[in-house]
Design a protein around this motif. Structure first.
Motif, PDB file in Angstrom:
ATOM      1  N   LYS A 146       0.863  -1.189   0.000  1.00 59.70           N
ATOM      2  CA  LYS A 146       0.000   0.000   0.000  1.00 59.70           C
ATOM      3  C   LYS A 146       0.899   1.238   0.000  1.00 59.70           C
ATOM      4  CE  LYS A 146      -3.624  -2.082   2.935  1.00 59.70           C
ATOM      5  NZ  LYS A 146      -3.588  -3.302   2.174  1.00 59.70           N
ATOM      6  N   GLY A 147       0.383   2.341  -0.510  1.00 56.02           N
ATOM      7  CA  GLY A 147       1.168   3.581  -0.509  1.00 56.02           C
ATOM      8  C   GLY A 147       1.620   3.942  -1.915  1.00 56.02           C
ATOM      9  N   LYS A 148       2.522   4.935  -1.991  1.00 57.54           N
ATOM     10  CA  LYS A 148       2.867   5.512  -3.298  1.00 57.54           C
ATOM     11  C   LYS A 148       4.380   5.615  -3.491  1.00 57.54           C
ATOM     12  CE  LYS A 148      -1.246   8.305  -3.830  1.00 57.54           C
ATOM     13  NZ  LYS A 148      -2.018   8.846  -2.753  1.00 57.54           N
ATOM     14  N   THR A 149       4.780   5.713  -4.757  1.00 60.11           N
ATOM     15  CA  THR A 149       6.159   6.081  -5.071  1.00 60.11           C
ATOM     16  C   THR A 149       6.133   7.509  -5.636  1.00 60.11           C
ATOM     17  OG1 THR A 149       6.032   5.259  -7.345  1.00 60.11           O
ATOM     18  CG2 THR A 149       6.836   3.720  -5.689  1.00 60.11           C
ATOM     19  N   ASN A 150       7.237   8.200  -5.489  1.00 54.38           N
ATOM     20  CA  ASN A 150       7.391   9.519  -6.114  1.00 54.38           C
ATOM     21  C   ASN A 150       8.840   9.592  -6.597  1.00 54.38           C
ATOM     22  OD1 ASN A 150       8.210  12.222  -6.523  1.00 54.38           O
ATOM     23  ND2 ASN A 150       6.591  13.004  -5.189  1.00 54.38           N
ATOM     24  N   ILE A 151       9.033   9.602  -7.903  1.00 52.05           N
ATOM     25  CA  ILE A 151      10.403   9.642  -8.450  1.00 52.05           C
ATOM     26  C   ILE A 151      10.502  10.807  -9.437  1.00 52.05           C
ATOM     27  CG2 ILE A 151      12.305   8.287  -9.434  1.00 52.05           C
ATOM     28  CD1 ILE A 151      10.586   5.778  -9.056  1.00 52.05           C
ATOM     29  N   GLY A 152      11.576  11.574  -9.319  1.00 49.86           N
ATOM     30  CA  GLY A 152      11.707  12.716 -10.222  1.00 49.86           C
ATOM     31  C   GLY A 152      13.076  13.341 -10.189  1.00 49.86           C
ATOM     32  N   ILE A 153      13.176  14.486 -10.851  1.00 50.65           N
ATOM     33  CA  ILE A 153      14.470  15.196 -10.906  1.00 50.65           C
ATOM     34  C   ILE A 153      14.269  16.668 -10.564  1.00 50.65           C
ATOM     35  CG2 ILE A 153      15.352  13.656 -12.732  1.00 50.65           C
ATOM     36  CD1 ILE A 153      15.090  16.588 -14.377  1.00 50.65           C
ATOM     37  N   ILE A 154      15.274  17.238  -9.896  1.00 50.42           N
ATOM     38  CA  ILE A 154      15.326  18.694  -9.751  1.00 50.42           C
ATOM     39  C   ILE A 154      16.478  19.167 -10.635  1.00 50.42           C
ATOM     40  CG2 ILE A 154      15.798  20.628  -8.194  1.00 50.42           C
ATOM     41  CD1 ILE A 154      14.554  19.007  -5.939  1.00 50.42           C
ATOM     42  N   ALA A 155      16.145  20.038 -11.575  1.00 53.07           N
ATOM     43  CA  ALA A 155      17.182  20.575 -12.463  1.00 53.07           C
ATOM     44  C   ALA A 155      17.326  22.059 -12.167  1.00 53.07           C
ATOM     45  CB  ALA A 155      16.795  20.362 -13.921  1.00 53.07           C
ATOM     46  N   ASP A 156      18.571  22.513 -12.127  1.00 56.48           N
ATOM     47  CA  ASP A 156      18.883  23.893 -11.742  1.00 56.48           C
ATOM     48  C   ASP A 156      19.831  24.441 -12.814  1.00 56.48           C
ATOM     49  OD1 ASP A 156      19.861  26.170 -10.519  1.00 56.48           O
ATOM     50  OD2 ASP A 156      20.296  25.215  -8.603  1.00 56.48           O
ATOM     51  N   GLY A 157      19.454  25.552 -13.429  1.00 62.79           N
ATOM     52  CA  GLY A 157      20.324  26.073 -14.490  1.00 62.79           C
ATOM     53  C   GLY A 157      19.920  27.467 -14.917  1.00 62.79           C
ATOM     54  N   ILE A 158      20.114  27.738 -16.195  1.00 62.95           N
ATOM     55  CA  ILE A 158      19.903  29.089 -16.735  1.00 62.95           C
ATOM     56  C   ILE A 158      18.933  29.029 -17.909  1.00 62.95           C
ATOM     57  CG2 ILE A 158      21.066  31.037 -17.907  1.00 62.95           C
ATOM     58  CD1 ILE A 158      22.180  30.768 -15.148  1.00 62.95           C
ATOM     59  N   LYS A 159      17.956  29.951 -17.899  1.00 63.40           N
ATOM     60  CA  LYS A 159      17.069  30.119 -19.052  1.00 63.40           C
ATOM     61  C   LYS A 159      16.966  31.617 -19.362  1.00 63.40           C
ATOM     62  CE  LYS A 159      14.048  28.968 -22.173  1.00 63.40           C
ATOM     63  NZ  LYS A 159      14.494  28.347 -23.418  1.00 63.40           N
ATOM     64  N   ASP A 160      17.259  32.002 -20.590  1.00 64.11           N
ATOM     65  CA  ASP A 160      17.200  33.403 -21.014  1.00 64.11           C
ATOM     66  C   ASP A 160      17.962  34.319 -20.054  1.00 64.11           C
ATOM     67  OD1 ASP A 160      15.625  32.607 -23.155  1.00 64.11           O
ATOM     68  OD2 ASP A 160      13.758  32.888 -22.031  1.00 64.11           O
ATOM     69  N   GLY A 161      19.143  33.864 -19.643  1.00 65.16           N
ATOM     70  CA  GLY A 161      19.996  34.685 -18.790  1.00 65.16           C
ATOM     71  C   GLY A 161      19.617  34.692 -17.319  1.00 65.16           C
ATOM     72  N   LYS A 162      18.546  33.971 -16.936  1.00 62.85           N
ATOM     73  CA  LYS A 162      18.114  33.981 -15.526  1.00 62.85           C
ATOM     74  C   LYS A 162      18.208  32.586 -14.930  1.00 62.85           C
ATOM     75  CE  LYS A 162      14.585  37.557 -15.711  1.00 62.85           C
ATOM     76  NZ  LYS A 162      13.385  37.502 -16.522  1.00 62.85           N
ATOM     77  N   ARG A 163      18.483  32.483 -13.597  1.00 59.51           N
ATOM     78  CA  ARG A 163      18.481  31.195 -12.909  1.00 59.51           C
ATOM     79  C   ARG A 163      17.084  30.587 -12.951  1.00 59.51           C
ATOM     80  NH1 ARG A 163      20.910  30.461  -7.967  1.00 59.51           N
ATOM     81  NH2 ARG A 163      20.020  28.386  -8.003  1.00 59.51           N
ATOM     82  N   ARG A 164      17.031  29.274 -13.103  1.00 58.75           N
ATOM     83  CA  ARG A 164      15.733  28.589 -13.079  1.00 58.75           C
ATOM     84  C   ARG A 164      15.925  27.244 -12.387  1.00 58.75           C
ATOM     85  NH1 ARG A 164      11.726  27.000 -18.207  1.00 58.75           N
ATOM     86  NH2 ARG A 164       9.865  27.001 -16.900  1.00 58.75           N
ATOM     87  N   LYS A 165      14.913  26.819 -11.604  1.00 62.41           N
ATOM     88  CA  LYS A 165      14.980  25.505 -10.951  1.00 62.41           C
ATOM     89  C   LYS A 165      13.613  24.834 -11.110  1.00 62.41           C
ATOM     90  CE  LYS A 165      17.454  25.092  -6.999  1.00 62.41           C
ATOM     91  NZ  LYS A 165      17.787  25.057  -5.558  1.00 62.41           N
ATOM     92  N   VAL A 166      13.579  23.627 -11.652  1.00 57.60           N
ATOM     93  CA  VAL A 166      12.298  22.933 -11.815  1.00 57.60           C
ATOM     94  C   VAL A 166      12.380  21.529 -11.239  1.00 57.60           C
ATOM     95  CG1 VAL A 166      11.585  24.181 -13.904  1.00 57.60           C
ATOM     96  CG2 VAL A 166      12.812  22.043 -14.130  1.00 57.60           C
ATOM     97  N   TYR A 167      11.229  21.061 -10.813  1.00 59.62           N
ATOM     98  CA  TYR A 167      11.106  19.707 -10.253  1.00 59.62           C
ATOM     99  C   TYR A 167      10.078  18.975 -11.118  1.00 59.62           C
ATOM    100  CZ  TYR A 167      10.213  16.252  -6.467  1.00 59.62           C
ATOM    101  OH  TYR A 167      10.076  15.113  -5.716  1.00 59.62           O
ATOM    102  N   ILE A 168      10.498  17.879 -11.736  1.00 57.24           N
ATOM    103  CA  ILE A 168       9.593  17.085 -12.590  1.00 57.24           C
ATOM    104  C   ILE A 168       9.493  15.699 -11.961  1.00 57.24           C
ATOM    105  CG2 ILE A 168       9.130  16.228 -14.926  1.00 57.24           C
ATOM    106  CD1 ILE A 168      11.201  18.211 -15.986  1.00 57.24           C
ATOM    107  N   TYR A 169       8.279  15.215 -11.737  1.00 55.43           N
ATOM    108  CA  TYR A 169       8.155  13.933 -11.045  1.00 55.43           C
ATOM    109  C   TYR A 169       6.862  13.208 -11.399  1.00 55.43           C
ATOM    110  CZ  TYR A 169       5.198  16.702  -7.879  1.00 55.43           C
ATOM    111  OH  TYR A 169       4.235  17.528  -7.365  1.00 55.43           O
ATOM    112  N   ASN A 170       6.837  11.938 -11.044  1.00 52.99           N
ATOM    113  CA  ASN A 170       5.635  11.100 -11.184  1.00 52.99           C
ATOM    114  C   ASN A 170       5.298  10.531  -9.809  1.00 52.99           C
ATOM    115  OD1 ASN A 170       5.208   7.828 -11.294  1.00 52.99           O
ATOM    116  ND2 ASN A 170       3.757   8.927 -12.579  1.00 52.99           N
ATOM    117  N   ILE A 171       4.008  10.454  -9.517  1.00 51.43           N
ATOM    118  CA  ILE A 171       3.541   9.744  -8.315  1.00 51.43           C
ATOM    119  C   ILE A 171       2.792   8.512  -8.791  1.00 51.43           C
ATOM    120  CG2 ILE A 171       2.033   9.850  -6.290  1.00 51.43           C
ATOM    121  CD1 ILE A 171       2.405  12.850  -6.240  1.00 51.43           C
TER     122      ILE A 171
END
Ligand code: NDP
Length: 399
Positions: free
Chosen positions: A299-324
């Motif tokens: 019973k219960g869930k998994t959550n697997i994903g990535i946090i990516a940290d970098g640059i977009k259009d000259g600005k810092r950006r950080k995103v988290y993409i995941y599946n539950i």
């Protein structure tokens, strides 16, 4: 209308077979082959359409070639063990059948896994005009594709990636592993390793620990491990400065593991017991619950994903993409828990894209080298929807 040959009738093989059977418009004929044909027949009996089954020793190139020549598949999905990667790749090369797997080659008696031997097939596959897709499970697999998607669509440059793998499932046993215990235990008793500024840095096993609040699961302890996708992602994501992998383990799990390690049960060198030679880890595998039997109890869930940290259009950006993914929902759909489900569904989706000529190429490819967009567009409908959250670039959730 294509024929698929699936090798390996374990937890993942069951999911792959169910999922291929759900898509007769793509996989018009299915053959499931494994060391023990009874296991293939038991999976076949769960389906509502007929499939073929076969016995094969996947350590033998000759036996594999004979099976491939008799069934004549359009694609082969390898979900037996990582020890069989090289023999199956060789058999696919000899017969001109496209190959896909979910785990990199592991040396049976060296507790070591790496892509070197599989990458060495590249020129021969390229010359033959054949394609091998490596590491198309969840991690490696989906996580690599999240990174490729972020690289292609969300960033100009990615500097840091953290891969986060949480299993909030409970099977009710004091100790059991969610996939092949031998592979699982060898993975986590090894030193931790991550990649930074072009160099590999080592840590003692499970020495780096953090807390992370997972959507759908809650706060968990996570530990830094070496995981095979770090080897290919560190080469294929441009501008990358650091990549690490983190996995959740409960205190109960770590305590059991420490005891087993302290008494010598995780050793892989064979020992003599009476007249018999046996590797303690293989004996342990035989007494632990079969991962395929955990499905109805988890019973219960998994959550697997990535946090990516970098640059977009000259600005810092950080995103988290995941599946539950929900263990009980997986069991209702394909009679298997979420660990096998999250591995099998990307494998089938990758095989579909290869058959449809959307993923194409001559040679050996890790999944992040292929176009992530058609995969990301389809994977939700296949059973693994993804979410993306924009994070504050100045806040480090793993500090
Ligand atoms: P299991 O141990 O449950 O299943 C492996 C299957 O392969 C069994 O049916 C086994 O047969 C069969 N097999 C083993 N050796 C041979 C052989 N020589 N010839 C023919 N068949 C053989 O493992 P899982 O289903 O949990 O995992 C399958 C694969 O998926 C592994 O490579 C694993 O590393 C990978 N994986 C990848 C993940 C990812 O996210 N990328 C996550 C989880 C797993 P028998 O039943 O007789 O033992």
């Amino acid at each position: 209308m294509s024929k698929v040959l699936i090798i390996g009738a374990g937890g993942v093989g069951g999911v792959v077979t169910h999922k291929c059977a759900q898509h007769p418009e793509v996989f018009s004929e299915i053959c499931l082959a494994s060391r023990n044909e009874d296991k293939c027949k038991a999976i076949a009996a769960q389906l509502d359409r007929p499939i073929q089954t076969a016995q094969v020793d996947a350590d033998s190139v000759e036996a594999l070639v004979a099976l491939i020549e008799s069934f004549k598949p359009d694609v082969l999905i390898h979900v037996a063990l990582p020890y069989q990667d090289l023999t199956i790749m060789e058999a696919c090369l000899k017969t001109g059948v496209p190959y896909l797997d979910t785990a990199n080659y592991e040396h049976p008696d060296e507790a070591k896994f790496e892509y070197k031997e599989q990458w060495a097939f590249h020129d021969r596959y390229a010359e033959a005009g054949n394609m091998a897709t490596l590491g198309c499970g969840f991690d490696p697999g989906m996580t690599n594709i999240y990174c490729a998607y972020a690289q292609k669509n969300l960033f100009d440059e990615i500097h840091r990636i953290d891969i986060l793998d949480a299993n909030g499932g409970d099977h009710g046993y004091p100790f059991a592993t969610n996939f092949n215990p031998e592979i699982n235990i060898r993975e986590i008793t090894a030193n931790g390793r991550y990649w930074e500024k072009g160099e590999w840095k080592e840590t003692a096993p499970l020495a780096e620990k953090r807390k992370f609040d997972f959507d759908g699961i809650g706060e968990k302890d996570i530990y830094l491990l070496y995981h095979e996708e770090l080897e290919s992602l560190s080469q294929n994501i441009k501008g990358l400065e650091r990549i690490r992998f983190w996995m959740t383990f409960s205190e109960k799990y770590i305590t059991h593991l420490k005891v087993l390690e302290n008494v010598g049960m995780t050793r892989i060198e064979p020992i003599k017991v009476g007249d018999c030679e046996i590797a303690p880890l293989q004996f342990l595998k035989a007494v632990l619950p079969d991962p395929a039997s955990l499905g109805p109890r988890t019973k219960g869930k998994t959550n697997i994903g990535i946090i990516a940290d970098g640059i977009k259009d000259g600005k810092r950006r950080k995103v988290y993409i995941y599946n539950i993914c929900d263990h009980e929902a997986c069991y209702r759909e394909v009679q298997s828990q979420a660990i096998s489900y999250t591995t099998g569904v990307p494998a089938v989706t990758g095989a579909m894209l290869m058959l449809e000529g959307i993923w194409k190429g001559a040679g050996v490819f890790n999944v992040e080298q292929l176009d992530p967009d058609p995969f990301m567009a389809r994977i939700g409908d296949m059973g693994l929807p993804w979410q993306m959250v924009e994070l504050d670039p100045d806040h480090d959730p793993l500090a």
